[in-house]
Design a protein around this motif. Structure first.
Motif, PDB file in Angstrom:
ATOM      1  N   LEU A 358       0.824  -1.211   0.000  1.00  0.00           N
ATOM      2  CA  LEU A 358       0.000   0.000   0.000  1.00  0.00           C
ATOM      3  C   LEU A 358       0.854   1.255   0.000  1.00  0.00           C
ATOM      4  O   LEU A 358       0.496   2.256  -0.625  1.00  0.00           O
ATOM      5  N   SER A 359       1.979   1.214   0.704  1.00  0.00           N
ATOM      6  CA  SER A 359       2.877   2.368   0.720  1.00  0.00           C
ATOM      7  C   SER A 359       3.416   2.651  -0.675  1.00  0.00           C
ATOM      8  O   SER A 359       3.448   3.797  -1.129  1.00  0.00           O
ATOM      9  N   ILE A 360       3.827   1.594  -1.375  1.00  0.00           N
ATOM     10  CA  ILE A 360       4.328   1.748  -2.741  1.00  0.00           C
ATOM     11  C   ILE A 360       3.216   2.242  -3.664  1.00  0.00           C
ATOM     12  O   ILE A 360       3.407   3.157  -4.470  1.00  0.00           O
ATOM     13  N   SER A 361       2.022   1.652  -3.536  1.00  0.00           N
ATOM     14  CA  SER A 361       0.897   2.062  -4.377  1.00  0.00           C
ATOM     15  C   SER A 361       0.566   3.538  -4.155  1.00  0.00           C
ATOM     16  O   SER A 361       0.276   4.274  -5.110  1.00  0.00           O
ATOM     17  N   LYS A 362       0.587   3.966  -2.916  1.00  0.00           N
ATOM     18  CA  LYS A 362       0.289   5.370  -2.599  1.00  0.00           C
ATOM     19  C   LYS A 362       1.282   6.300  -3.290  1.00  0.00           C
ATOM     20  O   LYS A 362       0.901   7.330  -3.857  1.00  0.00           O
ATOM     21  N   GLU A 363       2.574   5.947  -3.253  1.00  0.00           N
ATOM     22  CA  GLU A 363       3.589   6.786  -3.893  1.00  0.00           C
ATOM     23  C   GLU A 363       3.385   6.853  -5.402  1.00  0.00           C
ATOM     24  O   GLU A 363       3.535   7.916  -6.021  1.00  0.00           O
ATOM     25  N   ILE A 364       3.031   5.711  -6.025  1.00  0.00           N
ATOM     26  CA  ILE A 364       2.833   5.699  -7.472  1.00  0.00           C
ATOM     27  C   ILE A 364       1.613   6.524  -7.854  1.00  0.00           C
ATOM     28  O   ILE A 364       1.639   7.294  -8.817  1.00  0.00           O
ATOM     29  N   VAL A 365       0.523   6.375  -7.085  1.00  0.00           N
ATOM     30  CA  VAL A 365      -0.689   7.147  -7.367  1.00  0.00           C
ATOM     31  C   VAL A 365      -0.398   8.641  -7.291  1.00  0.00           C
ATOM     32  O   VAL A 365      -0.825   9.425  -8.154  1.00  0.00           O
ATOM     33  N   GLU A 366       0.323   9.066  -6.266  1.00  0.00           N
ATOM     34  CA  GLU A 366       0.643  10.488  -6.125  1.00  0.00           C
ATOM     35  C   GLU A 366       1.534  10.961  -7.266  1.00  0.00           C
ATOM     36  O   GLU A 366       1.412  12.106  -7.731  1.00  0.00           O
ATOM     37  N   LYS A 367       2.429  10.092  -7.745  1.00  0.00           N
ATOM     38  CA  LYS A 367       3.264  10.448  -8.897  1.00  0.00           C
ATOM     39  C   LYS A 367       2.400  10.621 -10.146  1.00  0.00           C
ATOM     40  O   LYS A 367       2.726  11.414 -11.038  1.00  0.00           O
ATOM     41  N   MET A 368       1.253   9.903 -10.205  1.00  0.00           N
ATOM     42  CA  MET A 368       0.338  10.015 -11.329  1.00  0.00           C
ATOM     43  C   MET A 368      -0.610  11.202 -11.179  1.00  0.00           C
ATOM     44  O   MET A 368      -1.511  11.386 -12.004  1.00  0.00           O
ATOM     45  N   GLY A 369      -0.435  11.986 -10.134  1.00  0.00           N
ATOM     46  CA  GLY A 369      -1.256  13.172  -9.942  1.00  0.00           C
ATOM     47  C   GLY A 369      -2.539  12.943  -9.188  1.00  0.00           C
ATOM     48  O   GLY A 369      -3.438  13.804  -9.211  1.00  0.00           O
ATOM     49  N   GLY A 370      -2.671  11.804  -8.489  1.00  0.00           N
ATOM     50  CA  GLY A 370      -3.885  11.516  -7.741  1.00  0.00           C
ATOM     51  C   GLY A 370      -3.596  11.248  -6.284  1.00  0.00           C
ATOM     52  O   GLY A 370      -2.521  11.566  -5.768  1.00  0.00           O
ATOM     53  N   SER A 371      -4.560  10.666  -5.596  1.00  0.00           N
ATOM     54  CA  SER A 371      -4.388  10.287  -4.201  1.00  0.00           C
ATOM     55  C   SER A 371      -5.156   8.996  -3.953  1.00  0.00           C
ATOM     56  O   SER A 371      -6.193   8.748  -4.585  1.00  0.00           O
ATOM     57  N   LEU A 372      -4.651   8.194  -3.042  1.00  0.00           N
ATOM     58  CA  LEU A 372      -5.258   6.904  -2.716  1.00  0.00           C
ATOM     59  C   LEU A 372      -6.071   7.068  -1.439  1.00  0.00           C
ATOM     60  O   LEU A 372      -5.552   7.506  -0.409  1.00  0.00           O
ATOM     61  N   SER A 373      -7.367   6.756  -1.502  1.00  0.00           N
ATOM     62  CA  SER A 373      -8.248   6.938  -0.348  1.00  0.00           C
ATOM     63  C   SER A 373      -8.893   5.618   0.044  1.00  0.00           C
ATOM     64  O   SER A 373      -8.941   4.666  -0.741  1.00  0.00           O
ATOM     65  N   LEU A 374      -9.418   5.593   1.257  1.00  0.00           N
ATOM     66  CA  LEU A 374      -9.997   4.371   1.814  1.00  0.00           C
ATOM     67  C   LEU A 374     -11.280   4.704   2.557  1.00  0.00           C
ATOM     68  O   LEU A 374     -11.337   5.673   3.323  1.00  0.00           O
ATOM     69  N   ASP A 375     -12.318   3.897   2.336  1.00  0.00           N
ATOM     70  CA  ASP A 375     -13.564   3.959   3.102  1.00  0.00           C
ATOM     71  C   ASP A 375     -13.823   2.550   3.610  1.00  0.00           C
ATOM     72  O   ASP A 375     -14.038   1.623   2.816  1.00  0.00           O
ATOM     73  N   SER A 376     -13.783   2.370   4.925  1.00  0.00           N
ATOM     74  CA  SER A 376     -13.872   1.016   5.469  1.00  0.00           C
ATOM     75  C   SER A 376     -14.394   1.038   6.891  1.00  0.00           C
ATOM     76  O   SER A 376     -14.316   2.068   7.588  1.00  0.00           O
ATOM     77  N   ALA A 377     -14.915  -0.101   7.314  1.00  0.00           N
ATOM     78  CA  ALA A 377     -15.337  -0.304   8.700  1.00  0.00           C
ATOM     79  C   ALA A 377     -15.212  -1.789   9.007  1.00  0.00           C
ATOM     80  O   ALA A 377     -15.424  -2.632   8.119  1.00  0.00           O
ATOM     81  N   PRO A 378     -14.845  -2.157  10.238  1.00  0.00           N
ATOM     82  CA  PRO A 378     -14.699  -3.575  10.583  1.00  0.00           C
ATOM     83  C   PRO A 378     -15.980  -4.360  10.299  1.00  0.00           C
ATOM     84  O   PRO A 378     -17.079  -3.946  10.665  1.00  0.00           O
ATOM     85  N   GLY A 379     -15.827  -5.484   9.599  1.00  0.00           N
ATOM     86  CA  GLY A 379     -16.947  -6.354   9.283  1.00  0.00           C
ATOM     87  C   GLY A 379     -17.805  -5.899   8.135  1.00  0.00           C
ATOM     88  O   GLY A 379     -18.745  -6.598   7.743  1.00  0.00           O
ATOM     89  N   GLN A 380     -17.509  -4.719   7.553  1.00  0.00           N
ATOM     90  CA  GLN A 380     -18.343  -4.189   6.471  1.00  0.00           C
ATOM     91  C   GLN A 380     -17.588  -4.036   5.153  1.00  0.00           C
ATOM     92  O   GLN A 380     -18.099  -3.466   4.196  1.00  0.00           O
ATOM     93  N   GLY A 381     -16.370  -4.512   5.102  1.00  0.00           N
ATOM     94  CA  GLY A 381     -15.605  -4.436   3.875  1.00  0.00           C
ATOM     95  C   GLY A 381     -14.872  -3.117   3.695  1.00  0.00           C
ATOM     96  O   GLY A 381     -14.895  -2.253   4.579  1.00  0.00           O
ATOM     97  N   SER A 382     -14.237  -2.958   2.532  1.00  0.00           N
ATOM     98  CA  SER A 382     -13.419  -1.774   2.262  1.00  0.00           C
ATOM     99  C   SER A 382     -13.592  -1.345   0.812  1.00  0.00           C
ATOM    100  O   SER A 382     -13.878  -2.164  -0.070  1.00  0.00           O
TER     101      SER A 382
END
Length: 546
Positions: A358-382
């Protein structure tokens, strides 16, 4: 402490460290990679110049006219500023062979000098707001602090270089035996085996691939931290490029009893320009995590087109990876994007991971001009989402040769130089199975003798060999210094070094291809036949794909 590497990233990393202190003390600070490069940034110098334009009667400032007159050991300038400003400069080690400059100020050492300039104009007063006055005691403390800070940065740079060297060496040393292990396993898996033995070998291959993934992640994170993450700028077909990835994960999800769906909206353009390989890397990680952390239910991927802000040539795509898995607590959702973090310690045992994906993916996304976000809750998926910007490309079209190429593997002679015996056996078997005639030698001396003895269609060689390495050997061949060998003969290097700079050095030396070990059958055959096809096309004046 950020690692300090390139002439752009290193000053910026140092400046980020100093920003909180600069805001607290109000003293301008600028960082340069060298005396001849721009500062990052330099508001103090701009304010200094504004003041002198407001007070031309005071005369030209030697500090602005010739900054080289300012010592780099923290001592005062040899010629004073007519307005009473002073500057301190310190040598700033940024790496093994790079020394930058840390500039503190300008600022006033006497409050009355600063007060005497107030009220001349709005521009002058705005400049004065940036340039503080320091008491002698505060001035002495700050000078000592910044001198110590420059020393600290030098120590950190040396530590970062040592870490980089260690990880690069570790990667190389691990890849060499992995090449042999995975190569022999792949050869065994191609043979007729009882089901029980085949299952054992497949488990061993899976474990080897996991170890290779750890090595790759460590090296990738090192390259990112050193500011070496670069994106390709090449045309690609989006749906065609992602289809094999989606198909592979659909099969994996089905094997785990999960539903899998992947959808690319109809208005998403097919032909784009950017880095397809890096995009696949991000999705591979996000989908892999979704499948891994979903005991039951479903995983889905959707790609949609987002509005582009006034640029008709740009396509901004939104990628969403949704699962019904275990979910992530709110307090862990920022932590998981940090290196070596997997959210909960027990997940290390349950799922086995380095925590770098995830750390590597975040860096690549930011290099592509975007941002990596997350919406999640225990037991409800991500739901992991990110945007990436690409350029719209003209239709790629299918490029076909003027006439069919012959089967280039039939009888082509390939000289292969490798000092490691297991690698020699693996590559020999792959080439023979494909219909090539391998001429295998153990050293560069043997390679040169073989090239002089009989006609050869291609050269494969390990890049790191005793006597003479592959780069020097390639340069000699390309210069025409090897008798009996055409300078344009196809040459492919094989290396256990996965550093992008090592690949660039190989291609710069004249290699037609560069394969990172462990060598796989698919990658080797693809590289060999691409190079041979190009040579055949050039000799017969026909066009070939790629």
């Amino acid at each position: 402490m950020p690692h300090l590497a390139s002439s752009f990233e290193a000053p910026r990393a140092v400046k980020r460290l100093l920003d909180p202190l600069t805001q607290l003390l109000g003293v301008p600070v600028a960082v340069q990679a060298s005396a001849n490069t721009p500062a990052w940034p330099d508001p103090g110098r701009e304010a200094h110049a504004i003041l002198h334009r407001a007070f031309p009667e005071r005369g030209e400032c030697p500090l602005l006219a010739d900054p080289d007159t300012i010592p780099v050991n923290g001592d005062p300038p040899t010629t004073p500023c007519p307005l009473g400003l002073t500057v301190r400069r310190f040598a700033l080690p940024l790496g093994e062979s790079q020394t930058g400059l840390l500039t503190v100020g300008p600022y006033f050492k006497r409050a009355q000098d600063r007060q005497a300039l107030a009220g001349r104009s709005k521009a002058a007063d705005a400049a004065l707001a940036i340039l503080p006055g320091l008491s002698p005691e505060r001035h002495a403390i700050l000078k000592n602090f910044y001198r110590e800070f420059a020393t600290f940065v030098g120590s950190a740079a040396k530590a970062g270089a040592a870490k980089e060297t260690f990880l690069a060496n570790m990667s190389h040393e691990l890849r060499t035996p992995l090449n042999g292990i995975m190569g022999m396993l792949s050869l065994l898996l191609q043979s007729e085996l009882p089901e029980r033995q085949r299952r054992f070998l497949e488990l061993a291959m899976d474990a080897s691939n996991q170890l290779l993934g750890v090595v790759n992640d460590l090296l990738e994170m090192t390259n990112i931290s050193m500011g070496r993450l670069e994106l390709a700028d090449e045309p690609f077909a989006l749906r065609q490029g992602l289809a094999p990835l989606f198909a592979a994960w659909a099969e994996e999800a089905q094997g785990r009893g999960l539903d899998f769906a992947a959808e690319v909206d109809a208005d998403v353009p097919e032909e784009l320009t950017g880095d397809l390989a890096r995009l696949r890397q991000i999705l591979l990680n996000l989908i892999g995590n979704a499948v891994k952390f979903t005991p039951n239910g479903s995983v889905s991927v959707r790609v949609s087109l987002q509005p582009a802000a006034g640029n008709p040539d740009e396509a901004v795509l939104l990628f969403c990876v949704r699962d019904t898995g275990i979910g992530i607590p709110k307090e862990k959702q920022q932590v998981i994007f940090e290196s070596f973090t997997i959210g909960e310690h027990f997940l290390n045992k349950r799922f086995g991971n380095t925590g770098l994906g995830l750390s590597i993916s975040k860096e690549i996304v930011e290099k592509m001009g975007g941002s990596l976000s997350l919406d999640s809750a225990p037991g409800q998926g991500s739901v992991f989402s990110f945007c990436a910007a690409f350029r719209r490309a003209t239709p790629l079209g299918a490029v076909s040769p003027a006439r069919p190429l012959p089967f280039i593997g039939q009888g082509a002679v390939i000289a292969y130089a490798e000092d490691e015996p297991v690698s020699r056996l693996l590559v020999r078997r792959i080439l023979e199975d494909r219909g090539y005639v391998p001429l295998v030698v153990e050293s560069v001396t043997g390679l040169l003798a073989a090239l002089a003895a009989k006609p050869v269609d291609m050269v494969l060689m390990d890049v790191q060999m005793p006597e003479m390495d592959g780069l020097e050997t390639t340069a000699r061949i390309r210069s025409g210094a090897v008798p009996g060998v055409a300078p344009d003969i196809p040459i492919i290097g094989l290396s256990a070094s996965a550093d992008a700079r090592a690949r660039d050095r190989g291609l710069a030396a004249g290699m037609d291809g560069y394969i990172v070990k462990p060598v796989t059958r698919k990658r080797l055959i693809e590289a060999v036949e691409t190079a041979l096809s190009r040579t055949y096309a050039a000799n017969h004046l026909i066009s070939t794909p790629g």
